[in-house]
Write a protein that holds these residues in place. Structure first.
Motif, PDB file in Angstrom:
ATOM      1  N   TRP A  32      10.975  14.715  11.178  1.00 35.41           N
ATOM      2  CA  TRP A  32      11.349  13.372  11.134  1.00 35.41           C
ATOM      3  C   TRP A  32      10.368  12.626  12.669  1.00 35.41           C
ATOM      4  N   THR A  33       9.021  12.080  12.509  1.00 33.39           N
ATOM      5  CA  THR A  33       9.101  11.275  12.964  1.00 33.39           C
ATOM      6  C   THR A  33       8.790   9.595  13.862  1.00 33.39           C
ATOM      7  N   VAL A  63       6.033  11.829   3.687  1.00 26.51           N
ATOM      8  CA  VAL A  63       6.557  10.970   2.938  1.00 26.51           C
ATOM      9  C   VAL A  63       6.791  10.237   4.311  1.00 26.51           C
ATOM     10  N   THR A  64       6.015   9.112   4.317  1.00 29.11           N
ATOM     11  CA  THR A  64       5.752   8.293   5.062  1.00 29.11           C
ATOM     12  C   THR A  64       6.756   6.590   5.016  1.00 29.11           C
ATOM     13  N   VAL A 124       8.970   5.399   8.672  1.00 25.95           N
ATOM     14  CA  VAL A 124       9.281   6.878   9.731  1.00 25.95           C
ATOM     15  C   VAL A 124       8.728   7.805   8.950  1.00 25.95           C
ATOM     16  N   ARG A 125       8.229   9.014   9.650  1.00 28.71           N
ATOM     17  CA  ARG A 125       7.250  10.037   9.142  1.00 28.71           C
ATOM     18  C   ARG A 125       8.771  10.837   8.584  1.00 28.71           C
ATOM     19  N   GLY A 136       7.543   0.386  -0.187  1.00 28.00           N
ATOM     20  CA  GLY A 136       6.193   1.424  -0.337  1.00 28.00           C
ATOM     21  C   GLY A 136       5.398   2.370   0.135  1.00 28.00           C
ATOM     22  N   ALA A 137       6.456   3.207  -0.198  1.00 27.96           N
ATOM     23  CA  ALA A 137       6.186   4.507   1.025  1.00 27.96           C
ATOM     24  C   ALA A 137       4.607   4.936   0.602  1.00 27.96           C
TER      25      ALA A 137
END
Length: 293
Positions: free
Chosen positions: A63-64, A168-169, A70-71, A131-132
């Motif tokens: 994850w980043t 998923v962001t 967060v992605r 709201g991803a």
């Protein structure tokens, strides 16, 4: 379990190889944690001709921090979401802690939950409330889908043949978040219903997510538009919380099944939503006299 004749097992080393393999064999079923798929295989409810094992794709397991969001890579487990992202994604982390057992959380992934697209998926309500955005990739390239467009029916999604969920962001919390789940016991349980709330105190908006009370995970639009006393927080009262709960319950589309009746699901959602709003408002305004139920 002995694979059937003609069965193919693909184990790509990176994402580019995974997408090439899927383009060449679109019927191959992706597998990462396998916590849903292996049950279907063991009970002979699914018999894919080929599997695409994604556990060797290192990029999907990371994850980043993207600044305001967060992605989360498709291979990140629920255990890691709970342990590593609770400070910035508290609603999703709270939901992650309710998934199965510790052993399941160490294998199950948020993207796998999405790919299954069950209305009862624990990760879905927090994604709706915040709201991803879902990222899907194929040999033709990437595309982004707002989470509200992803679910198309019970266990059906907007994924196209040859596509993989790669990430998923999720926007970082801009205020208190809550997740409540009703089940027949405290652990290892499919939700009778669930509810997520995200309070954005900066933009003064409210997000909602309803699980296991409709053919797809749902938002409660009218409840999100409730008139909260942002300018005078101490005017928040029990009547407002109850009305919010009523609007959430009205947005649900439940059915009677072996876990609960539709009426019970609506009642439980009303209680959970009112409780979630009370708790979030009290957390946002600790100096006030709001009671947390």
């Amino acid at each position: 379990m002995t694979p059937p004749a003609g069965f193919d097992f693909h184990r790509p080393a990176d994402l580019a190889e995974a997408l090439r393999l899927l383009a060449a064999d679109p019927e191959a079923v992706p597998i990462a944690g396998g916590t849903d798929l292996m049950v279907a295989l063991n009970y002979r409810r699914a018999r894919p001709r080929a599997l695409l094992d994604l556990t060797g794709v290192a990029d999907l397991r990371e994850w980043t921090d993207e600044g305001a969001a967060v992605r989360i890579g498709a291979g990140v487990t629920y255990a890691r979401v709970a342990a590593e992202l609770g400070g910035v994604l508290p609603g999703l982390a709270a939901a992650a802690r309710t998934v199965g057992s510790p052993q399941i959380r160490n294998r199950a992934t948020l993207a796998g939950n999405l790919a299954t697209a069950s209305p009862a998926g624990d990760g879905h309500p927090p994604l709706l409330a915040t709201g991803a955005t879902v990222t899907a990739a194929s040999a033709a390239g990437e595309r982004l889908m707002p989470i509200g467009d992803f679910f198309t029916g019970p266990k059906r999604s907007a994924l196209r043949p040859g596509e993989l969920i790669t990430a998923v962001t999720v926007p970082k919390a801009a205020g208190p978040q809550q997740f409540l789940k009703v089940g027949t016991r405290n652990a290892m349980v499919i939700a009778v219903c669930s509810f997520a709330l995200a309070l954005d105190t900066g933009r003064r908006v409210l997000g909602t997510g309803i699980g296991s009370a409709g053919p797809v995970p749902l938002r409660a639009g009218e409840a999100e538009a409730v008139d909260l006393p942002w300018e005078a927080p101490d005017r928040f009262g029990e009547g407002l919380a109850v009305e919010f709960g009523r609007l959430v319950a009205a947005a649900a589309r439940p059915i009677d099944d072996v876990r609960a009746t539709a009426d019970y699901r609506r009642h439980a959602l009303a209680v959970c939503a009112a409780r979630a709003l009370r708790r979030a408002w009290a957390e946002a305004h600790p100096e006030g006299s709001v009671r947390c139920g």
